[in-house]
Design a protein around this motif. Structure first.
Motif, PDB file in Angstrom:
ATOM      1  N   THR A   1       0.809  -1.232   0.000  1.00 62.47           N
ATOM      2  CA  THR A   1       0.000   0.000   0.000  1.00 62.47           C
ATOM      3  C   THR A   1       0.834   1.269   0.000  1.00 62.47           C
ATOM      4  O   THR A   1       0.357   2.318  -0.433  1.00 62.47           O
ATOM      5  N   THR A   2       2.060   1.212   0.511  1.00 65.70           N
ATOM      6  CA  THR A   2       2.888   2.422   0.610  1.00 65.70           C
ATOM      7  C   THR A   2       4.307   2.123   0.138  1.00 65.70           C
ATOM      8  O   THR A   2       4.755   0.971   0.161  1.00 65.70           O
ATOM      9  N   LEU A   3       5.008   3.169  -0.255  1.00 67.22           N
ATOM     10  CA  LEU A   3       6.406   3.021  -0.636  1.00 67.22           C
ATOM     11  C   LEU A   3       7.268   2.874   0.611  1.00 67.22           C
ATOM     12  O   LEU A   3       7.000   3.484   1.640  1.00 67.22           O
ATOM     13  N   ASN A   4       8.312   2.050   0.502  1.00 71.46           N
ATOM     14  CA  ASN A   4       9.271   1.915   1.598  1.00 71.46           C
ATOM     15  C   ASN A   4      10.668   1.748   1.017  1.00 71.46           C
ATOM     16  O   ASN A   4      10.866   1.834  -0.206  1.00 71.46           O
TER      17      ASN A   4
ATOM     18  N   SER B   1       7.407   6.918  12.122  1.00 72.42           N
ATOM     19  CA  SER B   1       8.553   7.734  12.532  1.00 72.42           C
ATOM     20  C   SER B   1       9.858   6.939  12.439  1.00 72.42           C
ATOM     21  O   SER B   1       9.900   5.749  12.759  1.00 72.42           O
ATOM     22  N   LYS B   2      10.918   7.598  11.990  1.00 72.02           N
ATOM     23  CA  LYS B   2      12.220   6.944  11.854  1.00 72.02           C
ATOM     24  C   LYS B   2      13.139   7.347  13.005  1.00 72.02           C
ATOM     25  O   LYS B   2      13.186   8.509  13.397  1.00 72.02           O
ATOM     26  N   ASP B   3      13.853   6.389  13.545  1.00 74.84           N
ATOM     27  CA  ASP B   3      14.835   6.647  14.596  1.00 74.84           C
ATOM     28  C   ASP B   3      16.042   5.772  14.309  1.00 74.84           C
ATOM     29  O   ASP B   3      16.014   4.561  14.532  1.00 74.84           O
ATOM     30  N   ASP B   4      17.094   6.403  13.770  1.00 77.43           N
ATOM     31  CA  ASP B   4      18.261   5.647  13.333  1.00 77.43           C
ATOM     32  C   ASP B   4      19.475   5.841  14.238  1.00 77.43           C
ATOM     33  O   ASP B   4      20.610   5.615  13.839  1.00 77.43           O
ATOM     34  N   PHE B   5      19.233   6.252  15.492  1.00 73.44           N
ATOM     35  CA  PHE B   5      20.312   6.468  16.447  1.00 73.44           C
ATOM     36  C   PHE B   5      20.723   5.148  17.114  1.00 73.44           C
ATOM     37  O   PHE B   5      19.982   4.169  17.122  1.00 73.44           O
ATOM     38  N   VAL B   6      21.905   5.148  17.715  1.00 71.40           N
ATOM     39  CA  VAL B   6      22.280   4.118  18.672  1.00 71.40           C
ATOM     40  C   VAL B   6      22.202   4.768  20.048  1.00 71.40           C
ATOM     41  O   VAL B   6      22.672   5.902  20.235  1.00 71.40           O
TER      42      VAL B   6
ATOM     43  N   PHE C   1      19.038  -0.215  19.900  1.00 70.82           N
ATOM     44  CA  PHE C   1      18.486   0.339  18.664  1.00 70.82           C
ATOM     45  C   PHE C   1      16.982   0.104  18.661  1.00 70.82           C
ATOM     46  O   PHE C   1      16.505  -0.965  19.076  1.00 70.82           O
ATOM     47  N   PHE C   2      16.225   1.078  18.166  1.00 69.94           N
ATOM     48  CA  PHE C   2      14.801   0.842  17.980  1.00 69.94           C
ATOM     49  C   PHE C   2      14.585   0.005  16.724  1.00 69.94           C
ATOM     50  O   PHE C   2      15.289   0.166  15.715  1.00 69.94           O
ATOM     51  N   ALA C   3      13.591  -0.893  16.781  1.00 69.30           N
ATOM     52  CA  ALA C   3      13.216  -1.672  15.605  1.00 69.30           C
ATOM     53  C   ALA C   3      12.855  -0.711  14.480  1.00 69.30           C
ATOM     54  O   ALA C   3      12.154   0.277  14.695  1.00 69.30           O
ATOM     55  N   GLY C   4      13.338  -0.999  13.276  1.00 71.82           N
ATOM     56  CA  GLY C   4      13.111  -0.104  12.153  1.00 71.82           C
ATOM     57  C   GLY C   4      14.286   0.815  11.877  1.00 71.82           C
ATOM     58  O   GLY C   4      14.271   1.557  10.897  1.00 71.82           O
TER      59      GLY C   4
ATOM     60  N   ASN D   1       6.580   5.567  18.907  1.00 69.90           N
ATOM     61  CA  ASN D   1       6.140   6.433  17.813  1.00 69.90           C
ATOM     62  C   ASN D   1       6.184   5.758  16.450  1.00 69.90           C
ATOM     63  O   ASN D   1       5.957   6.398  15.423  1.00 69.90           O
ATOM     64  N   SER D   2       6.496   4.477  16.411  1.00 73.16           N
ATOM     65  CA  SER D   2       6.567   3.777  15.129  1.00 73.16           C
ATOM     66  C   SER D   2       6.277   2.301  15.355  1.00 73.16           C
ATOM     67  O   SER D   2       6.175   1.835  16.494  1.00 73.16           O
ATOM     68  N   LEU D   3       6.165   1.576  14.247  1.00 71.68           N
ATOM     69  CA  LEU D   3       5.978   0.135  14.320  1.00 71.68           C
ATOM     70  C   LEU D   3       6.944  -0.492  13.337  1.00 71.68           C
ATOM     71  O   LEU D   3       6.733  -0.429  12.122  1.00 71.68           O
ATOM     72  N   ASN D   4       8.031  -1.058  13.859  1.00 71.81           N
ATOM     73  CA  ASN D   4       9.099  -1.598  13.032  1.00 71.81           C
ATOM     74  C   ASN D   4       9.574  -0.508  12.072  1.00 71.81           C
ATOM     75  O   ASN D   4      10.003   0.537  12.508  1.00 71.81           O
ATOM     76  N   SER D   5       9.472  -0.716  10.754  1.00 74.18           N
ATOM     77  CA  SER D   5       9.998   0.287   9.826  1.00 74.18           C
ATOM     78  C   SER D   5       8.927   1.250   9.336  1.00 74.18           C
ATOM     79  O   SER D   5       9.160   2.017   8.398  1.00 74.18           O
ATOM     80  N   GLN D   6       7.751   1.240   9.952  1.00 70.43           N
ATOM     81  CA  GLN D   6       6.681   2.145   9.554  1.00 70.43           C
ATOM     82  C   GLN D   6       6.658   3.395  10.431  1.00 70.43           C
ATOM     83  O   GLN D   6       7.004   3.363  11.599  1.00 70.43           O
TER      84      GLN D   6
END
Length: 568
Positions: free
Chosen positions: A365-368, A489-494, A534-537, A482-487
């Motif tokens: 349904t959406t681009l990823n 909000s993005k959080d790419d920090f360690v 790390f957060f999932a996603g 704030n997110s569900l796996n890779s859907q």
């Protein structure tokens, strides 16, 4: 009010919310016990997402009909076994698995195992046949809730709201939101949950708290399990688990003569021996008799389809490949449905290299991030515009989805795509859609009677702490509120503890024996100082994880890894 106004949340989480369309707005359903009139953050975020509106071929928009013709031509030109059907959990309504029907008949290679819960499920099944949660009522009637490797208030926010006034104990390397609300927090070292379960069993016996009646009536091999627990000095567990014995005493003071529910999360079993780890925890619960009490019990990821017929199951002799070990580049055509393996699959570098060497079809349904490597993108109809039923793996309730919004003409549902392909390749078409959905709506499975329990009687786990040095870290992940796996909000920090001597904003290179990537540091003292969190996603985290399977369930073992961190 329109009676066709129910909307089941399709997202991959425990609560399985149900909404209602009221005056062109989706509201939480008051008739659904866990949703209880309130939408969670994830459901609200889903409603804001922009859906795919046009099919795309080699970067250019085309019509839906053109995309389907390209798909059919490619399938006819490809040897079936050289195609891979790869389905994710972007939508986990029951109708979403219908596409596997065609690819099974066609002869595609299929996947087996799991990217999230397989090891734990295998451990539970080894002791008591089926991975079935107790009725929700038993959770509501519990006195104490032990949250073991699960951020309950985030991942199960609706279930949590029903029991938020209970007494909580949290077992987790991270001081999570639920840990801060708990009477006791055992900040355990990763991959030592089985040792803690053995230690608790030992204490239970020393304090004469085991359920002798349960063990006598239902328990096989209980003596062998207890022998494992007393195979080493009690004090030795303190150093390996990181849990003071005084805290274990506090735990038993808190739970004595109480109805106890244990909410087990995925974190405990993301290892090579994940099934044994889960079985240790489940065996401790059985030692205490929790499986047969009038309140409490053990909750994990329940088999949501238990007690239902499988309407789309076709028996075939298809080749199956372990999902974490999939080599995308070894197939001429890869069909990806509702998944984002570029972020969610272990060993990202290998995934990307493989997708570059195959013809990739993405149906969603959406681009990823995975769409960047897709040759053909076919839009799936929004969950608001197709009928479905959502079974829950968190509780026994189901949610119903009716059509509340007109579908776009440039998309099609999984049911429609499957029937289209079945017809094009000369296979028998599916049962009527309404007939399938009606069965799930109206069928109520009977809970399985508890007949016997097989305690763990042999243990062979290689601890990660034996390989760990002062210079490396345990790799751990968890869900973001704030997110569900890779859907979303993005959080790419360690996230690192301040005692590591790194600082906010540092750019670091993190490496494992499987790969490396750069991250920006966020300091958070809720993280245990020997862990890199790390957060999932996180789009780079899986550059560090192994594309290997666990010992029992062909499933991923993301946390079976230690990492090194250096300033970049």
């Amino acid at each position: 009010m329109n009676s066709n106004n129910k909307v089941a949340c399709p997202l991959d989480c425990y609560d399985a919310c149900q909404g209602q369309m009221i005056e062109n707005n989706i509201k939480g359903s008051k008739e659904h016990k866990t949703t209880n009139g309130k939408l969670c953050v994830n459901f609200a975020n889903l409603l804001k997402e922009k859906n795919l509106e046009k099919a795309i071929y080699e970067g250019k928009e085309i019509s839906l009909d053109e995309s389907l013709n390209i798909l059919v031509d490619k399938l006819k030109q490809t040897t079936p076994i050289k195609t891979l059907f790869y389905k994710g959990s972007g939508n986990i309504g029951v109708m979403q698995s219908v596409t596997k029907n065609f690819f099974t008949l066609y002869g595609s290679t299929l996947t087996r195992g799991s990217l999230c819960d397989g090891g734990g499920g295998a451990g539970i099944e080894a002791g008591r046949t089926n991975v079935i949660n107790p009725p929700l009522e038993k959770l509501l009637n519990a006195d104490v809730i032990v949250v073991w490797g699960r951020n309950f208030s985030v991942t199960s926010s609706h279930m949590y709201n029903l029991v938020k006034d209970k007494t909580f104990v949290t077992i987790d390397p991270v001081c999570t939101d639920i840990a801060k609300k708990s009477k006791i927090h055992m900040q355990i070292n990763p991959k030592t949950d089985y040792e803690l379960a053995l230690l608790l069993t030992r204490f239970a016996h020393m304090q004469d708290l085991e359920d002798k009646e349960f063990i006598e009536e239902f328990g096989n091999n209980a003596d062998d399990f207890f022998d494992i627990s007393r195979g080493r000095p009690v004090v030795s567990y303190e150093a390996t688990t990181g849990i003071p014995l005084s805290l274990v005493n506090d735990f038993f003071d808190l739970i004595e003569n109480k109805n106890v529910a244990i909410m087990v999360g995925l974190g405990v079993q993301k290892y090579f021996e994940g099934s044994q780890i889960m079985r240790c925890i489940d065996s401790f619960a059985a030692f205490m008799g929790y499986h047969k009490k009038e309140a409490g019990g053990v909750w994990y990821l329940s088999n949501s389809a238990f007690g239902y017929k499988k309407p789309f199951e076709i028996k075939g002799n298809n080749k199956k490949v372990s999902i974490p070990k999939v080599d995308f580049g070894s197939y001429d055509l890869v069909f990806i449905q509702g998944a984002n393996p570029v972020v969610s699959h272990p060993n990202t570098k290998k995934v990307i290299e493989g997708l570059k060497n195959s013809f990739v079809v993405y149906f969603g349904t959406t681009l990823n991030e995975t769409c960047e490597y897709a040759n053909l993108i076919i839009p799936s109809t929004s969950f608001l515009s197709k009928k479905d039923v959502r079974l829950s793996y968190g509780h026994e309730l189901k949610s119903i989805s009716q059509i509340v919004k007109e579908k776009t003409q440039e998309s099609l549902s999984e049911y429609e795509l499957t029937n289209f392909l079945l017809e094009k390749f000369g296979f028998e078409k599916l049962k009527d859609e309404d007939e399938i959905i009606s069965y799930f709506e109206n069928h109520k499975p009977e809970l399985e009677e508890f007949e016997t329990f097989e305690f763990l009687d042999e243990l062979d786990i290689e601890p990660l702490y034996k390989q760990k040095t002062q210079d490396n870290f345990y790799f751990i992940t968890a869900k973001n509120k704030n997110s569900l796996n890779s859907q979303f909000s993005k959080d790419d920090f360690v996230y690192l503890n301040s005692k590591t001597n790194f600082k906010d904003g540092d750019i670091v290179n993190i490496s494992s024996k499987y790969g490396n990537a750069k991250f920006e540091v966020k300091i958070d003292d809720d993280i245990k100082e020997n862990c890199a969190f790390f957060f999932a996603g996180n789009k780079n985290a899986n550059y560090l994880t192994p594309a290997l399977e666990d010992e029992d369930s062909f499933s991923a073992m993301y946390q079976e890894v230690l990492v090194q961190i250096e300033l970049s």
